[in-house]
Motif scaffolding. Structure first.
Motif, PDB file in Angstrom:
ATOM      1  N   ALA A   3    -102.549  13.900 102.236  1.00  0.00           N
ATOM      2  CA  ALA A   3    -103.066  12.912 101.045  1.00  0.00           C
ATOM      3  C   ALA A   3    -103.537  13.407  99.984  1.00  0.00           C
ATOM      4  N   LEU A   4    -103.374  11.982  98.664  1.00  0.00           N
ATOM      5  CA  LEU A   4    -103.373  11.876  97.606  1.00  0.00           C
ATOM      6  C   LEU A   4    -104.791  12.678  96.945  1.00  0.00           C
ATOM      7  N   ALA A   5    -104.631  13.555  96.327  1.00  0.00           N
ATOM      8  CA  ALA A   5    -105.825  14.955  96.088  1.00  0.00           C
ATOM      9  C   ALA A   5    -106.852  13.508  94.784  1.00  0.00           C
ATOM     10  N   GLU A   6    -107.605  13.876  94.650  1.00  0.00           N
ATOM     11  CA  GLU A   6    -108.269  13.161  93.874  1.00  0.00           C
ATOM     12  C   GLU A   6    -108.042  13.025  91.689  1.00  0.00           C
ATOM     13  N   ASP A   7    -107.279  14.087  91.449  1.00  0.00           N
ATOM     14  CA  ASP A   7    -106.267  13.819  90.345  1.00  0.00           C
ATOM     15  C   ASP A   7    -104.942  13.505  90.609  1.00  0.00           C
ATOM     16  N   GLY A   8    -104.754  12.460  91.380  1.00  0.00           N
ATOM     17  CA  GLY A   8    -103.421  11.466  91.079  1.00  0.00           C
ATOM     18  C   GLY A   8    -102.250  12.432  91.977  1.00  0.00           C
ATOM     19  N   HIS A   9    -102.542  14.172  92.435  1.00  0.00           N
ATOM     20  CA  HIS A   9    -101.401  14.960  92.982  1.00  0.00           C
ATOM     21  C   HIS A   9    -101.440  14.680  94.519  1.00  0.00           C
ATOM     22  N   TYR A  10    -100.229  15.455  94.530  1.00  0.00           N
ATOM     23  CA  TYR A  10     -99.910  15.576  95.752  1.00  0.00           C
ATOM     24  C   TYR A  10     -99.836  17.458  96.112  1.00  0.00           C
ATOM     25  N   TRP A  11    -101.156  17.891  96.752  1.00  0.00           N
ATOM     26  CA  TRP A  11    -100.851  19.648  96.450  1.00  0.00           C
ATOM     27  C   TRP A  11    -101.152  19.955  97.813  1.00  0.00           C
ATOM     28  N   VAL A  12    -100.340  21.034  98.599  1.00  0.00           N
ATOM     29  CA  VAL A  12     -99.607  21.648  99.831  1.00  0.00           C
ATOM     30  C   VAL A  12    -100.035  23.091  99.502  1.00  0.00           C
ATOM     31  N   PHE A  52     -86.399  21.318  96.803  1.00  0.00           N
ATOM     32  CA  PHE A  52     -86.882  22.123  98.069  1.00  0.00           C
ATOM     33  C   PHE A  52     -87.151  20.560  99.207  1.00  0.00           C
ATOM     34  N   LEU A  53     -87.457  19.366  98.028  1.00  0.00           N
ATOM     35  CA  LEU A  53     -87.740  18.626  98.949  1.00  0.00           C
ATOM     36  C   LEU A  53     -85.972  17.479  99.074  1.00  0.00           C
ATOM     37  N   SER A  54     -85.276  17.999  98.617  1.00  0.00           N
ATOM     38  CA  SER A  54     -83.209  17.782  99.367  1.00  0.00           C
ATOM     39  C   SER A  54     -83.192  17.732 100.329  1.00  0.00           C
ATOM     40  N   ARG A  55     -83.565  18.913 100.646  1.00  0.00           N
ATOM     41  CA  ARG A  55     -83.617  19.425 102.236  1.00  0.00           C
ATOM     42  C   ARG A  55     -83.994  19.051 103.026  1.00  0.00           C
ATOM     43  N   LEU A  56     -84.860  18.529 102.751  1.00  0.00           N
ATOM     44  CA  LEU A  56     -85.586  18.215 104.171  1.00  0.00           C
ATOM     45  C   LEU A  56     -84.801  16.153 104.529  1.00  0.00           C
ATOM     46  N   LYS A  57     -85.052  16.300 106.194  1.00  0.00           N
ATOM     47  CA  LYS A  57     -84.392  14.972 106.347  1.00  0.00           C
ATOM     48  C   LYS A  57     -85.530  13.038 105.123  1.00  0.00           C
ATOM     49  N   SER A  58     -86.127  13.676 105.178  1.00  0.00           N
ATOM     50  CA  SER A  58     -87.062  12.500 104.030  1.00  0.00           C
ATOM     51  C   SER A  58     -88.437  12.758 103.962  1.00  0.00           C
ATOM     52  N   TRP A  59     -88.375  12.418 102.251  1.00  0.00           N
ATOM     53  CA  TRP A  59     -90.103  12.158 102.246  1.00  0.00           C
ATOM     54  C   TRP A  59     -90.270  10.985 101.598  1.00  0.00           C
ATOM     55  N   ARG A  60     -91.140  10.818 101.523  1.00  0.00           N
ATOM     56  CA  ARG A  60     -91.695   8.975 100.676  1.00  0.00           C
ATOM     57  C   ARG A  60     -93.761   9.135 101.240  1.00  0.00           C
ATOM     58  N   VAL A  61     -94.085   8.108 100.372  1.00  0.00           N
ATOM     59  CA  VAL A  61     -95.296   7.838 100.097  1.00  0.00           C
ATOM     60  C   VAL A  61     -95.533   6.791 101.229  1.00  0.00           C
ATOM     61  N   GLU A  62     -96.437   7.072 101.871  1.00  0.00           N
ATOM     62  CA  GLU A  62     -97.172   5.756 103.503  1.00  0.00           C
ATOM     63  C   GLU A  62     -97.658   6.127 103.116  1.00  0.00           C
ATOM     64  N   GLU A  63     -98.939   4.678 102.844  1.00  0.00           N
ATOM     65  CA  GLU A  63    -100.144   4.473 103.407  1.00  0.00           C
ATOM     66  C   GLU A  63    -101.344   5.237 102.546  1.00  0.00           C
ATOM     67  N   GLU A 101    -100.510   8.237 101.160  1.00  0.00           N
ATOM     68  CA  GLU A 101    -100.334   9.990 101.837  1.00  0.00           C
ATOM     69  C   GLU A 101     -98.845   9.985 101.634  1.00  0.00           C
ATOM     70  N   MET A 102     -98.565  11.503 101.011  1.00  0.00           N
ATOM     71  CA  MET A 102     -97.305  11.836 101.053  1.00  0.00           C
ATOM     72  C   MET A 102     -96.309  12.266 102.794  1.00  0.00           C
ATOM     73  N   VAL A 103     -95.208  11.733 103.490  1.00  0.00           N
ATOM     74  CA  VAL A 103     -94.909  12.011 103.933  1.00  0.00           C
ATOM     75  C   VAL A 103     -93.347  13.156 104.189  1.00  0.00           C
ATOM     76  N   LEU A 104     -93.331  14.386 104.878  1.00  0.00           N
ATOM     77  CA  LEU A 104     -92.711  15.662 104.743  1.00  0.00           C
ATOM     78  C   LEU A 104     -91.477  15.606 105.516  1.00  0.00           C
ATOM     79  N   GLU A 105     -90.601  15.374 106.190  1.00  0.00           N
ATOM     80  CA  GLU A 105     -89.720  15.111 107.259  1.00  0.00           C
ATOM     81  C   GLU A 105     -88.598  16.317 107.532  1.00  0.00           C
ATOM     82  N   PRO A 106     -89.104  17.069 108.017  1.00  0.00           N
ATOM     83  CA  PRO A 106     -87.654  18.463 108.089  1.00  0.00           C
ATOM     84  C   PRO A 106     -86.595  17.474 109.141  1.00  0.00           C
TER      85      PRO A 106
END
Length: 201
Positions: free
Chosen positions: A86-95, A183-194, A196-201
């Motif tokens: 989920a998008l954090a209050e600072d406008g970034h995605y933290w994990v 890191f992201l380029s090794r994923l099947k896909s990454w996108r923003v959806e509703e 949320e950042m969605v990371l798919e291996p």
């Protein structure tokens, strides 16, 4: 003279029969109401269980978000093999993740070429710097910094695990660790959806 008492007894007898019949009907009516109420309660219980089973992922996601808001943790949850952040209050995605087993918090940054670790994160994970190679020049908000090269044996965020991931390390990054495009380029896909950042291996 005999008719009066006989009529009174008959009336009393009929009244007693009516009371018994009425009581029986009332009892049956109450019993039927209880049975119907019990059946309705079981239907409601099964409906709730079916709803929980059908929407368990969504319920788990909501519960995780609420607990994250209360406890101040980054809001992330596994959705099968994918990770939703989920998008954090600072406008970034933290994990939250691990670097060679050491807990590490990352900023997801598609504008960063490399995955970058702070000096503290590198020390916690026991990384060794590659002193044989020329340091990398990294553009940061505070200008250019020199970063050493290293290799992470195992990095994991949620259900996503990657082995042998090149990283750069510098104390100049402060406390910020970044998941970059390598890191992201090794994923099947990454996108923003509703939102949320969605990371798919």
């Amino acid at each position: 003279m005999m008719d009066g008492p006989t009529d009174a007894a008959s009336i009393i007898w009929y009244l007693a029969v009516l009371v018994l019949v009425g009581s029986s009907l009332l009892y049956r009516r109450i019993a039927w109401r209880s049975a119907i109420g019990m059946a309705a309660a079981w239907v409601a219980v099964f409906a709730i269980i079916l709803t929980i089973v059908s929407y368990r992922n969504g319920i788990a996601s909501i519960a995780h978000r609420v607990s994250g808001d209360i406890l101040g943790r980054p809001r992330q949850n596994a959705d099968g093999n994918a990770l939703r952040v989920a998008l954090a209050e600072d406008g970034h995605y933290w994990v939250d993740g691990t670097v060679d087993g050491a807990p590490t918090r990352f900023l997801i940054d598609s504008g960063a070429t490399f995955t970058a670790l702070s000096g503290a994160a590198a020390t916690a994970s026991g990384l060794q710097m590659d002193t044989r190679r020329i340091p990398v020049t990294i553009e940061t908000a505070n200008g250019q910094v020199q970063a050493a090269r290293s290799m992470v044996s195992s990095m994991q965020v949620g259900p996503i695990k990657m082995d042998d991931l090149p990283v750069v390390v510098s104390p100049a990054f402060g406390k910020t660790n970044v998941l970059g495009m390598n890191f992201l380029s090794r994923l099947k896909s990454w996108r923003v959806e509703e939102g949320e950042m969605v990371l798919e291996p």
